[in-house]
Write a protein that holds these residues in place. Structure first.
Motif, PDB file in Angstrom:
ATOM      1  N   GLU A  25       0.704  -1.198  -0.079  1.00 15.50           N
ATOM      2  CA  GLU A  25       0.018   0.262   0.131  1.00 15.50           C
ATOM      3  C   GLU A  25       0.765   1.116   0.034  1.00 15.50           C
ATOM      4  O   GLU A  25       1.538   1.627   1.302  1.00 15.50           O
ATOM      5  CB  GLU A  25      -0.894  -0.142   0.959  1.00 15.50           C
ATOM      6  CG  GLU A  25      -1.818  -0.893   1.666  1.00 15.50           C
ATOM      7  CD  GLU A  25      -2.984  -1.301   2.653  1.00 15.50           C
ATOM      8  OE1 GLU A  25      -3.430   0.088   3.036  1.00 15.50           O
ATOM      9  OE2 GLU A  25      -2.706  -1.466   2.950  1.00 15.50           O
ATOM     10  N   THR A  30      -2.862   4.029  -3.624  1.00 13.19           N
ATOM     11  CA  THR A  30      -3.053   2.432  -4.032  1.00 13.19           C
ATOM     12  C   THR A  30      -2.239   0.871  -3.545  1.00 13.19           C
ATOM     13  O   THR A  30      -1.724   1.790  -2.570  1.00 13.19           O
ATOM     14  CB  THR A  30      -2.065   2.824  -5.453  1.00 13.19           C
ATOM     15  OG1 THR A  30      -2.390   4.075  -5.893  1.00 13.19           O
ATOM     16  CG2 THR A  30      -1.947   1.650  -6.778  1.00 13.19           C
ATOM     17  N   TYR A  32      -1.577  -2.571  -4.515  1.00 18.31           N
ATOM     18  CA  TYR A  32      -0.258  -3.625  -5.129  1.00 18.31           C
ATOM     19  C   TYR A  32      -0.212  -4.801  -4.634  1.00 18.31           C
ATOM     20  O   TYR A  32      -0.173  -5.223  -3.247  1.00 18.31           O
ATOM     21  CB  TYR A  32       0.870  -3.010  -5.337  1.00 18.31           C
ATOM     22  CG  TYR A  32       1.223  -1.454  -5.870  1.00 18.31           C
ATOM     23  CD1 TYR A  32       1.064  -0.638  -7.286  1.00 18.31           C
ATOM     24  CD2 TYR A  32       0.944  -0.309  -5.050  1.00 18.31           C
ATOM     25  CE1 TYR A  32       1.403   0.283  -7.803  1.00 18.31           C
ATOM     26  CE2 TYR A  32       0.816   0.784  -5.415  1.00 18.31           C
ATOM     27  CZ  TYR A  32       1.155   1.383  -7.038  1.00 18.31           C
ATOM     28  OH  TYR A  32       0.849   2.654  -6.823  1.00 18.31           O
ATOM     29  N   ALA A  59     -10.238  -2.373  -0.616  1.00 19.27           N
ATOM     30  CA  ALA A  59     -10.372  -0.884  -1.014  1.00 19.27           C
ATOM     31  C   ALA A  59     -11.377  -0.257  -0.361  1.00 19.27           C
ATOM     32  O   ALA A  59     -10.762   1.805  -1.466  1.00 19.27           O
ATOM     33  CB  ALA A  59     -10.261  -1.240  -3.048  1.00 19.27           C
ATOM     34  N   SER A  70      -9.911   2.984  -3.078  1.00 16.29           N
ATOM     35  CA  SER A  70      -8.453   3.151  -3.396  1.00 16.29           C
ATOM     36  C   SER A  70      -8.042   2.056  -4.752  1.00 16.29           C
ATOM     37  O   SER A  70      -8.795   1.594  -5.702  1.00 16.29           O
ATOM     38  CB  SER A  70      -8.010   2.033  -2.470  1.00 16.29           C
ATOM     39  OG  SER A  70      -7.517   2.646  -1.369  1.00 16.29           O
ATOM     40  N   GLN A  71      -7.075   3.180  -6.079  1.00 21.26           N
ATOM     41  CA  GLN A  71      -6.901   2.245  -6.496  1.00 21.26           C
ATOM     42  C   GLN A  71      -6.115   1.542  -6.144  1.00 21.26           C
ATOM     43  O   GLN A  71      -5.492   0.606  -5.380  1.00 21.26           O
ATOM     44  CB  GLN A  71      -6.068   2.742  -7.602  1.00 21.26           C
ATOM     45  CG  GLN A  71      -6.163   4.395  -8.294  1.00 21.26           C
ATOM     46  CD  GLN A  71      -7.223   3.541  -9.493  1.00 21.26           C
ATOM     47  OE1 GLN A  71      -8.614   4.631  -9.672  1.00 21.26           O
ATOM     48  NE2 GLN A  71      -7.106   3.415 -10.353  1.00 21.26           N
ATOM     49  N   THR A  72      -6.114  -0.455  -7.407  1.00 17.25           N
ATOM     50  CA  THR A  72      -5.685  -1.540  -6.841  1.00 17.25           C
ATOM     51  C   THR A  72      -4.863  -2.015  -8.557  1.00 17.25           C
ATOM     52  O   THR A  72      -5.859  -1.875  -9.003  1.00 17.25           O
ATOM     53  CB  THR A  72      -6.518  -2.768  -6.455  1.00 17.25           C
ATOM     54  OG1 THR A  72      -7.813  -2.403  -7.651  1.00 17.25           O
ATOM     55  CG2 THR A  72      -7.565  -2.123  -5.050  1.00 17.25           C
TER      56      THR A  72
END
Length: 126
Positions: A25, A30, A32, A59, A70-72
């Motif tokens: 994170e 974001t 990952y 997320a 959140s972007q993943t």
């Protein structure tokens, strides 16, 4: 930034759940997941969907708006060329059927990195 190696997000002994090779994170929120794939099981898109689905659980918190999720990002690092096009990476992008010019931004990014691909043939990921 939070980095966890082999983070186990499996919550149920009945269903197949992933063990994230590297879970990150970043300071922008974001999330990952980086996965190593050393064999081609011819199911990478389905594997990515499972990993992406499990990232989705982190997320969005209860009470948050969907616009705040959140972007993943799921990155699969492969020592084989999944699509045999000799590219360094493949970014899987959701599109509107019949209109490939319309991209769907669902907050998910899926990338397959071909460790044996020719990076000189592609632009950068950014």
């Amino acid at each position: 930034m939070t980095v966890k190696r082999e983070a186990d997000k499996k919550k149920n002994s009945v269903y197949h759940g992933p063990r994230f090779d590297v879970y990150v994170e970043d300071n922008c929120g974001t999330i990952y997941d980086l996965e190593m794939q050393n064999q081609n099981h011819h199911d990478i898109e389905k594997r990515m969907a499972i990993y992406q689905g499990n990232l989705e659980k982190q997320a969005l918190y209860a009470g948050q708006l969907f616009s705040e999720r959140s972007q993943t990002v799921v990155l699969f690092l492969c020592d084989h060329d999944v699509y045999n096009l000799n590219r360094a990476y493949y970014k899987l992008i959701p599109q509107l059927e019949g209109h490939p010019e319309i991209l769907i931004d669902n907050g998910e990014t899926n990338v397959i990195v071909n460790l044996k691909g020719d990076a000189s043939k592609q632009a950068t990921l950014c």
